[in-house]
Write an enzyme that holds these catalytic residues in place. Structure first.
Site, short mmCIF file in Angstrom:
data_model
loop_
_atom_site.label_atom_id
_atom_site.label_comp_id
_atom_site.label_asym_id
_atom_site.label_seq_id
_atom_site.Cartn_x
_atom_site.Cartn_y
_atom_site.Cartn_z
N LYS A 183 0.81 -1.22 0.00
CA LYS A 183 0.00 0.00 0.00
C LYS A 183 0.84 1.27 0.00
CE LYS A 183 -4.43 -1.54 1.83
NZ LYS A 183 -5.48 -1.33 2.84
N LYS A 237 -5.06 -10.18 -7.17
CA LYS A 237 -6.36 -10.43 -6.53
C LYS A 237 -7.38 -9.37 -6.95
CE LYS A 237 -5.86 -8.01 -2.21
NZ LYS A 237 -6.15 -7.89 -0.81
N LYS A 247 -10.59 -3.45 -4.86
CA LYS A 247 -11.31 -2.21 -5.14
C LYS A 247 -10.36 -1.12 -5.65
CE LYS A 247 -11.87 -1.97 -0.21
NZ LYS A 247 -12.93 -2.28 0.71
P1 AMP Z 1 -11.18 -5.25 2.63
O1 AMP Z 1 -12.17 -4.74 1.64
O2 AMP Z 1 -9.79 -5.23 2.12
O3 AMP Z 1 -11.38 -4.65 4.00
O4 AMP Z 1 -11.51 -6.79 2.77
C1 AMP Z 1 -12.64 -7.26 3.45
C2 AMP Z 1 -12.63 -8.77 3.47
O5 AMP Z 1 -12.71 -9.29 2.14
C3 AMP Z 1 -11.39 -9.39 4.10
O6 AMP Z 1 -11.75 -10.54 4.83
C4 AMP Z 1 -10.57 -9.77 2.90
O7 AMP Z 1 -9.67 -10.82 3.18
C5 AMP Z 1 -11.64 -10.20 1.91
N1 AMP Z 1 -11.18 -10.03 0.52
C6 AMP Z 1 -10.78 -8.88 -0.07
N2 AMP Z 1 -10.43 -9.11 -1.37
C7 AMP Z 1 -10.60 -10.44 -1.59
C8 AMP Z 1 -10.41 -11.31 -2.72
N3 AMP Z 1 -10.00 -10.84 -3.90
N4 AMP Z 1 -10.72 -12.62 -2.56
C9 AMP Z 1 -11.17 -13.10 -1.38
N5 AMP Z 1 -11.36 -12.35 -0.28
C10 AMP Z 1 -11.08 -11.04 -0.37
#
Ligand code: AMP
Ligand code: TRP
Length: 343
Positions: free
Chosen positions: A121, A205, A208
């Protein structure tokens, strides 16, 4: 990472997780996080909106308010019942920040220096990253341990942060001579959907922060957008093979098979058994159909809820109150253990 002692914790099981309030949610969040939370809701999980983590990179204050509601709405739209799950805003429980300070003094610089998410990041411009971005995983440990959570459902990308939470809990318990005071929380990562990849690049991956909207399916996308993005997803000219082994070198194909499996509640093998020998001309429309069928009710409910801000705010207000009732006594104990002022 360090060797962990077996946990001396004897308290009850508690499930907790959070999602950052920055940007909208996508299929990776849905399959890696939301869908798992729903499957566990009979166990009364604590689920929060990580708005304090969100400001580790700049957030417009008005947008932060909207994004917090957006995540809370997604919890509800995914099927969580606020009577079973405690859904709350992180910033509604000030003890998160208070415990994070104590943990800033428990964690070692060397532990944080190993965190790969900070490296990703902050990029080439580490000097300009906020201090909060660096100590992000310490706040995450506070989120978890403030509720003495034992089980933390997350996507694969959070594994390292969970390791750090265990190290902090273990170190705190030793430093203050309180074996088993904090549990050593376990990540719950297994299952389909733990790592959903970009639709445009099977080595990245789904995220967003990807500049291309075609790389992800957003939870606010309608049926047409979902179908179009799947149609445009990167693939290869080969038909689907019989075995998972043969998919190894084909990350984009593997990702689409995994998405199909996770959405339909089947294994990757079962999906291959049905589609082996078929090309993407046949597989993509089938996948689009499954995706639309599964996501349409969620996205429709999400869009409805986003217009009902009163309903969302009531859930968050009630959740914050229930969360504080658990957090306050734990923080009071920590304050006494550390030797802080007792007012
Ligand atoms: P975040 O939006 O980064 O706060 O992620 C929220 C949740 O979504 C966390 O448990 C992440 O590990 C999961 N997550 C985010 N991106 C992915 C992805 N591409 N595949 C699977 N899980 C994800
Ligand atoms: N860091 C997590 C993510 O980006 C979000 C998060 C913050 C979290 N605090 C947490 C997840 C505590 C689980 C438990 O996905």
């Amino acid at each position: 990472m360090s060797q962990h002692e077996k946990s001396d914790y004897r308290g009850p099981k508690r499930i907790l997780s959070g999602i950052q309030a920055s940007g909208s949610l996508h299929l990776g969040n849905y399959l890696g996080a939301l869908k798992k939370f729903v499957a566990m809701q009979e166990e009364n999980p604590f689920l929060f909106v990580a708005d304090m983590h969100a400001i580790t990179v700049w957030q417009d204050p008005k947008q932060l308010v909207e994004q917090r509601r957006g995540i809370a709405a997604a919890y509800l739209a995914a099927g969580l019942d606020p009577k079973k799950a405690t859904i709350f805003p992180q910033s509604g429980v000030p003890q998160h920040a208070e415990l994070a300070w104590v943990f800033n003094c428990t964690a070692r610089l060397g532990w944080l220096d190993r965190m790969t998410q900070f490296k990703e990041k902050s990029g080439d411009n580490k000097e300009r990253a906020s201090v909060g971005l660096y100590t992000y995983p310490v706040l995450q440990a506070a989120d978890i341990l403030l509720y003495k959570a034992t089980d933390v459902p997350v996507g694969e990308d959070q594994k390292q942060h969970l390791e750090l939470s265990r190290d902090i809990a273990d170190r705190f318990n030793r430093d203050y001579d309180a074996p088993g005071f904090f549990p050593l929380p376990e990540p719950l990562i297994q299952g389909p959907g733990a790592r959903i990849m970009s639709l445009k690049d099977g080595s990245k991956k789904m995220s967003k922060s990807d500049p291309s909207d075609l790389s992800r399916i957003n939870l606010t996308d309608d049926a047409d957008a979902i179908a179009r993005k799947i149609k445009k997803a990167k693939t290869d000219p080969e038909p689907l093979p019989d075995t998972l082994e043969e998919l190894k070198a084909r990350p984009e194909a593997k990702n689409l098979v995994s998405i199909f499996a996770a959405l339909s509640g089947r294994s990757d093998e079962a999906v291959l058994a049905e589609y082996a020998g078929q090309g993407f001309g046949a597989f993509k429309p089938a996948l689009a159909e499954v995706a639309v069928e599964h996501l349409a009710p969620v996205t429709a409910e999400l869009r409805r809820l986003l217009t009902e801000t009163g309903e969302i705010d009531r859930v968050l207000t009630d959740g914050a109150e229930r969360a504080r009732a658990v957090a306050e006594p734990v923080m009071d104990e920590v304050r006494a253990m550390v030797g802080f002022w007792k007012g």
